[in-house]
Design an enzyme around this catalytic site. Structure first.
Site, PDB file in Angstrom:
ATOM      1  N   THR D  13      27.980 -45.058 -14.277  1.00  0.00           N
ATOM      2  CA  THR D  13      27.032 -44.243 -15.103  1.00  0.00           C
ATOM      3  C   THR D  13      25.749 -43.689 -14.636  1.00  0.00           C
ATOM      4  OG1 THR D  13      26.424 -46.210 -16.437  1.00  0.00           O
ATOM      5  CG2 THR D  13      28.334 -44.812 -17.159  1.00  0.00           C
ATOM      6  N   CYS D 158      17.567 -46.115   1.954  1.00  0.00           N
ATOM      7  CA  CYS D 158      17.618 -44.802   2.106  1.00  0.00           C
ATOM      8  C   CYS D 158      16.562 -44.021   2.987  1.00  0.00           C
ATOM      9  CB  CYS D 158      17.594 -43.906   0.647  1.00  0.00           C
ATOM     10  SG  CYS D 158      16.380 -44.438  -0.302  1.00  0.00           S
ATOM     11  N   SER D 189      14.399 -39.094  -6.759  1.00  0.00           N
ATOM     12  CA  SER D 189      16.070 -39.376  -7.027  1.00  0.00           C
ATOM     13  C   SER D 189      16.281 -40.702  -6.692  1.00  0.00           C
ATOM     14  CB  SER D 189      16.754 -38.406  -6.522  1.00  0.00           C
ATOM     15  OG  SER D 189      16.834 -38.089  -5.317  1.00  0.00           O
ATOM     16  N   GLU D 212       9.895 -51.340  -0.670  1.00  0.00           N
ATOM     17  CA  GLU D 212      10.453 -50.491   0.235  1.00  0.00           C
ATOM     18  C   GLU D 212       9.941 -50.534   1.640  1.00  0.00           C
ATOM     19  OE1 GLU D 212      12.602 -48.342  -1.245  1.00  0.00           O
ATOM     20  OE2 GLU D 212      12.759 -46.543   0.096  1.00  0.00           O
ATOM     21  N   ARG D 246       5.645 -41.932  -2.892  1.00  0.00           N
ATOM     22  CA  ARG D 246       6.800 -41.200  -3.953  1.00  0.00           C
ATOM     23  C   ARG D 246       6.122 -39.689  -4.219  1.00  0.00           C
ATOM     24  NH1 ARG D 246      11.920 -42.699  -4.443  1.00  0.00           N
ATOM     25  NH2 ARG D 246      11.044 -44.571  -5.510  1.00  0.00           N
ATOM     26  N   HIS D 253      13.948 -37.172   1.605  1.00  0.00           N
ATOM     27  CA  HIS D 253      13.023 -38.013   1.941  1.00  0.00           C
ATOM     28  C   HIS D 253      12.213 -37.467   3.402  1.00  0.00           C
ATOM     29  CE1 HIS D 253      13.812 -40.973  -1.141  1.00  0.00           C
ATOM     30  NE2 HIS D 253      14.217 -41.985  -0.383  1.00  0.00           N
ATOM     31  N   THR D 340      20.001 -38.895  -1.462  1.00  0.00           N
ATOM     32  CA  THR D 340      21.236 -39.204  -2.252  1.00  0.00           C
ATOM     33  C   THR D 340      22.494 -38.912  -1.598  1.00  0.00           C
ATOM     34  OG1 THR D 340      20.987 -37.349  -3.629  1.00  0.00           O
ATOM     35  CG2 THR D 340      19.693 -39.299  -4.593  1.00  0.00           C
TER      36      THR D 340
END
Lengths: 364, 364, 364, 364
Positions: D13, D158, D189, D212, D246, D253, D340
Site C-alpha cells: 500500500t 536510490c 517521491s 542518505e 531535497r 534524482h 522510483t
C-alpha cells in the site's frame, strides 16, 4: 493508397508546434514533412532551431529533426511539400488571419489552433464529439472565397474543452443548461514558452489570464450553434460566467462548475449515466486519436487531479469528479482535461482526422 | 496596571500554535507565559519540543524557547501561570470541546482557533469587524454553565475570512446579498504541519478539502446572525455554494466570488467606495492588531496574488481585485486574505484584543 | 548637512532596479530622486512604466511612483537630479561599460550591480566585509580616466556571496583555503524578470546557468586580491570548481561546499568560533545596511533553508549549517544568502554606504 | 512452462509497493497474485486499502484491485499464493530484517527494496549491470541459514543509482576513480508518501536527508566489491563525499559529480565513448526491464533535467550531461536517474529478472 498524408506545421518551433510534431511521431495517417516558423528560424535544421529548448519529452522525433525550417510567412514554400497544415502560429491576430487565408488560397487546408479565425462566420470551430455537423459550412466558405481545395477549420480555446463535452452530453440527453458559473485553474503550458515566469508561479497563483474569460463565455455558444443556410447560428444558452486563474501546474486545466438546468433536472445517477455512456462521431468512426470514453467519471473524493488524471484516454478525455448538488444552482462538479493534448495539438489532430474521414482531404 | 496580561497557548507545538507564539513576540498587551501541548511534548523545553521543526521564520521567540511545555489535557496546570489561553488544539472535536470547557470552568477564558465550539449556541464566532455584538452572548454562556470568569469565544474557518468582510460591508450599506458561488484556492499552511504532502502539491492541485465546503456554507450564516434573548439567531442569507481547492501556495487563500444582490444593485463605483471606506469597532477602538483598512481594493488586472498581497495591512486585510460585472449574477471579484494571520492566529489575537477592550479580561 | 543624498537608479524598471527602489524606501542616508530605464519606458510616470509588473511586495514606494522615467542612455539627463547612481542596467556588456563610464565622466559615481566592469582592473569589486581596502584603486581609476568626481565601483556575482565571507573569515584567521568544490542551488529571482519560465521550474530543476560557473571560479580570486601600485592583484587561491543549478525557489541561493585547507586545519569548534565572531569594517562603521552578524551558524540538522533563513539579519547574513568533516577534503558545509538583498541590491547599497562613510561622496 | 511466475508484494500500500504493482501490470514473466501490508489494511480489498490514495497514474491495475490484502507480518499466509516476493516494507530496520528472513525461511525468495539487509555480508546488493557476479554469495547465504529455496537479495539506495553505472563504466574501462565529491538534488517521491510536507517544498529546498549521505558513501564500496570465499569484499575506492538535498521534484534524482582518477586520465571523448558503449549482462540476456542503453549522454548545455529526461529508456537509464573538465579534480558532470523506477521498483524488478534468468527461481 497506403502512403501517409504529408503534413506541415506552421509555428513549428513554439510549444504547441512542438507538441504537434511529437504527437504526430507515429501517426497512422499523417506524416510531418514540412515545418515553418518565423524568419529568425528559417533556413536552420529544425533540431538547431529548437536547440536547448526542445520542450516535449527528451528527444525531437527523428524524421523531423533534420527538416529545414521554412519561413511561415511565405505560403508558397509549402506547395508540393505538404498536403495540409496545422497552424500553431504565434503572431498578431490579423497577421494570422491573413496568413491562414493565404495558405487556403494556395489550396492548402489549414487546421488551426490559433484564435484568429474562431469568430469567422463560415469557419467551423470544432470539438468533433459535439459539432461535427459544422463541417457543413466549409463548402460555403470555399465558395465565398473562391477557394478550390483549401479551407480553414479551427478549434476553440483550451479551457473550454474542460467542460464542453459534459455540458453537451446533458443538453443532448434532453437537459438543456441555462446558466453556469465556472472557475478554472489553468496549467502554465497554456501560455506557451517561455510563457508564465517562474517568479509568478512559485508560492503563488495569478487570478487572471488575458482575454480568456471573454473567449470562454462566447465560444461556448458558437460550439453549440446550429448550421443554417451555410452559416453557424450561435446557441443562446447556456449563459456562462467564468473566472480564469493560472496555477503552478505543467499540463491539465481544472474547472469548478456550478450549473442550473433550463427546465427538467436529471438526478445525479442519471447524469453519471449520461456522461459515462457519451459517445459521438469520432468514436463511431474510430478515429485514431478519439478517446474510447470521451467523458470519464471518478468517484474518489479528491479527484480529478491534473498530474494523476490528465493522461486519461491518451490525454483526450474530460475527467469529472465531485458531482454533487449545488445549493445555489442545481449541480456542481470538477472537471479536468489535458490542455496541450485535448485542448491543443491532439484536439487539432482529431479535427484533422475527422476532416480526413469525411473526405475533406481527398484529391489534395 | 502596566504589566502585560499573561497568556497561555494550547497546542503550542503545532503550526497555528507556533504562529501565535511568533505573533505575540512583541505584543503590547499580551505576553506568552505558558505553553501546553500533547503529553508527548510535556516536560520538554519548548525549544526542544519543536527542534528541527520550528516553522515560522528563523528563530523561536526568546522568551518562549525555554518555557517548559505542559500537558494540555491538564487544565489545572495552567492555573496561576496565565490569565487566558489561546486554543490551537489539534485533537478530536469532542475532546477539544470538553477540554476548552474545562479551562473555562477553571476561570480561564479560552479564545479558540478550533472548530469544536463554532456551533455551540452561546459561543460567539467572531470576526470583530462584523459581529462584535455577538459578545453579548457570553454573559448567557457563563450563566448557563455556572462559570464565573471563564468563557469560550471562537473564530470561524479561515477560508471564509477571505470574503466575509466585503459581503458584510455590502449588507451593512443596504445591499443585502442573496446568493453566492465561491471557488477558493487555498494555501497549504491551512492544513497545518506536516499537512499536505509535497507529492500532492508539485505539478498538481487537489480539488477537495475535507469538510471545508460545508463549514464555509454554514458558518457564514452564524457570523451574520443577530443576538436575540442571549442567543445567536442565524441569518437566512446569503445562500452560499462553494468549491474548495488546495493549491501550491504557502500562505494566502484566494476566493473567486460571483454574487447576486437580493434587491437593489449598487454600481461598481459604489461598491468600491463601500469597501474602501469600511471601518468598524476594531478600527474605532484602535486595537493593536486591527488593520487600518480592513478591505483594500487593487486595480491591477492581475491582482490580488497570494505572495504579493498577503501581508497587506500586517496580514489582516481582505485584498480585493478584478471587481467586474457577472453575466450570470450581478458582480464578480477575486478576494485574498492571509490564512494564518487574519484567518488563524492574528485573527484570534484580534478577538482577544476586542475582549480585552470590552472588559472581558478584567479581574482575571 | 542633514538632507539625504540624492540617488538615481539606472535600469529602474527591472527586478533589481525595483528592489533598489524598495530597499531605499526609508534609507537614512539616501533618497531616490531619479529613475532611468530603456527608451520604451522613458517619459512615463514610474508607476505606469511598471504597471501590472511591480514585483516587490504590494506597493511602489510613494516617493518614486510619480517620478518620470528618463532614458538611461542619456547620462546628461541625470545632471542635477541625483548625486550618484545605482546601476542595475540590463543590456549588452559593452553598452553597459560605455554607459557607466559616461555617467562617471559627467561626475556621477556609479555603484553597479552589472557584471560589465567586474574585470576592469582599476574598478573595485566590493564585498565590504572582505575587501574594503580595494577602495584604494579608485584614486588611480579617476586619474587614469581624467575623471574628477565620478568613478565606478561594482559588486560581484550573487552566487559567490553565498560562501565568500566564511572563506574569507577562515583565511583571515590563519587558515588559507587551497581548494573548494561547490554546488549551488540558485533562486529564480537571480535571473530577473521574466527570467526563468515556470515551464522549467515546476517539477524540475535546471543544472545550468549561463556563465555563472566561470564567474564564480574567477571572481573569487579578485575579491581576495591585494592592492599593489594602484591595481588589484588577484589571489592565487583557493582554486574553485563549481556547478551552478537553478531550483524552484524565489529568493535565496544555497551552496554546498567541500573545502581543503592549504596547511593548518582548524577543528570544527574553532571554525564555528571564527565564523560567529567574524566582524569587519561595515560593522565597525555601523553602516545602516550592515548585518550585526555577517555570518550566522545554525545547528539544526536540516538548515539553512531558503524560505526560513534568507531574511536573517535583514537579508544580509551568510547563514551556515551542517558543518561537518568531509572524507575527501577537510570540511563540508551548507551556506545560504539572500541573492536579491545581500547578493544584489542591498549589497550594492552597503557598497554605497561604505563609499559614503569613507568620503567618496563628499563634494558631489 | 508458459504461465507467469506468481509474485507477492510486501508493503503493497506504500508508494514503492504501489509502484511495483503498476510496473508489473503487463510484465511478461511475473504476475502479482499476492499483496500484503500492515495489519491495519489486512482483510480489505486492495482497492479499498488504497482508496483516495492511489498514487501512481490514474487507476489501480485491474488484476490487483480486488485482491485481499494480507498481514505482511505473517509470512505463512503467502505460502502457495506466490513464488517469490518483492519487499517494499516500511517498518523498523530490525523488524524488516527478521521478517525478510522469515519469508526466506519459508522457501519464499525476497527481492528487497528495503535498506535492512544491505549490509548483511552474504546478501548481494545488486545493480545488475555492475555486480551480477555477487549472485554467487546466495549459495553461501542459503547454506549458512539452512534455507532450501528461499534467499534474500537487495538493491542499494536510490541516490547512488544516479552515478554508479558511469563510475563502474570508467573503472571497467581501465580508469579507476580515486575520489568523488557529489551533491544530489533528490526528488520528493524518494521519501515515500506522505513523505516530505509541501510546507517544506514550496519556495524552498531542504539541504538534508536523514542517513542518505552515509548510505551513499558506504554502499558504493560494497557494490563495487568482489566475491571471495562466498563473501563480498568491499572495494577500497572511490572515496566519496556527498551532500544530499531535497528539491521540489516529483521523480528523478540529479547528481552533480566532480571526480579524480586514480592514475590514468581518459580524455572527455574517450569517456563519452566508454559511457555510450556501456553494456552488461542485463543487455546481453535481454532482460525485459533492461535499458538498451544503460547510460545516455546528452549534449545540450542545460540537460539532463528531471522532468524531461527521467523517462529515458523506460526510466532505467542514467542520463548524463555537462561532461567537462574540473579545475579541482579531473572531470565533472551532471547525472540523472528515475528514483522510483531505476532507483526503486523497476530496479528491483530488474534484479528479479536477473535472478530468474540465472535460474534462482527454478523449482519454486
Amino acid at each position: 493508397m497506403s502512403a501517409k498524408i504529408k503534413v506541415g506545421v506552421l509555428g513549428a518551433t513554439g510549444m504547441v508546434g512542438q507538441r504537434y510534431i511529437k504527437l504526430l511521431e507515429n501517426h497512422p495517417w499523417f506524416e510531418v514533412t514540412y515545418v515553418a516558423a518565423s524568419p529568425r528560424s528559417a533556413g536552420k535544421a529544425y533540431k538547431d532551431a529548437v536547440k536547448n529548448r526542445w520542450l516535449i519529452g527528451e528527444n525531437i522525433p527523428a524524421g523531423v529533426a533534420d527538416l529545414t525550417v521554412e519561413d511561415a510567412n511565405d505560403e508558397k514554400k509549402a506547395l508540393g511539400k505538404c498536403q495540409f497544415v496545422f497552424s500553431a502560429l504565434e503572431m498578431g491576430k490579423e497577421e494570422i488571419k491573413a496568413l491562414e487565408a493565404a495558405y487556403a488560397a494556395e489550396g492548402i487546408p489549414v487546421v488551426s489552433n490559433a484564435s484568429a479565425n474562431r469568430w469567422t462566420e463560415d469557419v467551423p470551430m470544432l470539438v468533433p464529439e459535439i459539432n461535427y455537423s459544422h463541417l457543413d459550412v466549409i463548402a460555403e466558405q470555399k465558395k465565398h472565397h473562391g477557394w478550390d481545395k483549401g479551407f480553414i477549420a479551427v478549434k476553440p480555446n483550451c479551457s473550454l474543452q474542460t467542460y464542453m463535452m459534459p455540458i453537451h452530453a446533458l443538453i443532448q440527453a434532453g437537459y438543456p443548461v441555462k446558466r453556469m458559473v465556472v472557475t478554472t485553474l489553468q496549467a502554465t503550458s497554456g501560455a506557451g514558452y517561455p510563457g508564465v515566469p517562474s517568479f509568478d508561479m512559485i508560492d503563488n497563483i495569478v487570478p487572471f489570464i488575458g482575454g480568456e474569460e471573454e473567449k470562454t463565455e462566447k465560444e461556448c455558444l458558437k460550439i453549440l450553434g446550429k448550421v443554417q443556410d451555410g452559416k453557424i447560428v450561435n446557441a443562446e444558452y447556456p449563459v456562462v460566467s467564468s473566472t480564469c486563474t493560472r496555477v503552478p501546474v505543467i499540463d491539465g486545466h481544472t474547472a469548478c462548475v456550478s450549473l442550473e438546468f433550463a427546465d427538467k433536472k436529471p438526478s445525479l445517477e442519471e447524469i453519471e449515466k449520461i456522461w459515462t455512456s457519451y459517445k459521438s462521431v469520432p468514436q463511431e468512426l474510430n478515429l485514431p486519436s478519439a478517446p474510447e470514453h470521451p467523458i470519464v467519471v471518478r468517484h474518489e473524493e479528491n479527484r480529478p487531479q491534473p498530474r494523476r488524471d490528465r493522461e486519461t484516454e491518451k490525454g483526450m478525455a474530460c475527467v469529472i469528479g465531485r458531482l454533487r448538488p449545488c445549493n445555489v444552482f442545481d449541480i456542481k462538479f470538477v472537471s479536468l482535461s489535458h490542455n496541450t493534448k485535448r485542448g491543443a495539438a491532439l484536439g487539432g489532430i482529431l479535427n484533422a482526422e475527422l476532416l480526413k474521414a469525411k473526405g475533406f482531404f481527398d484529391n489534395l
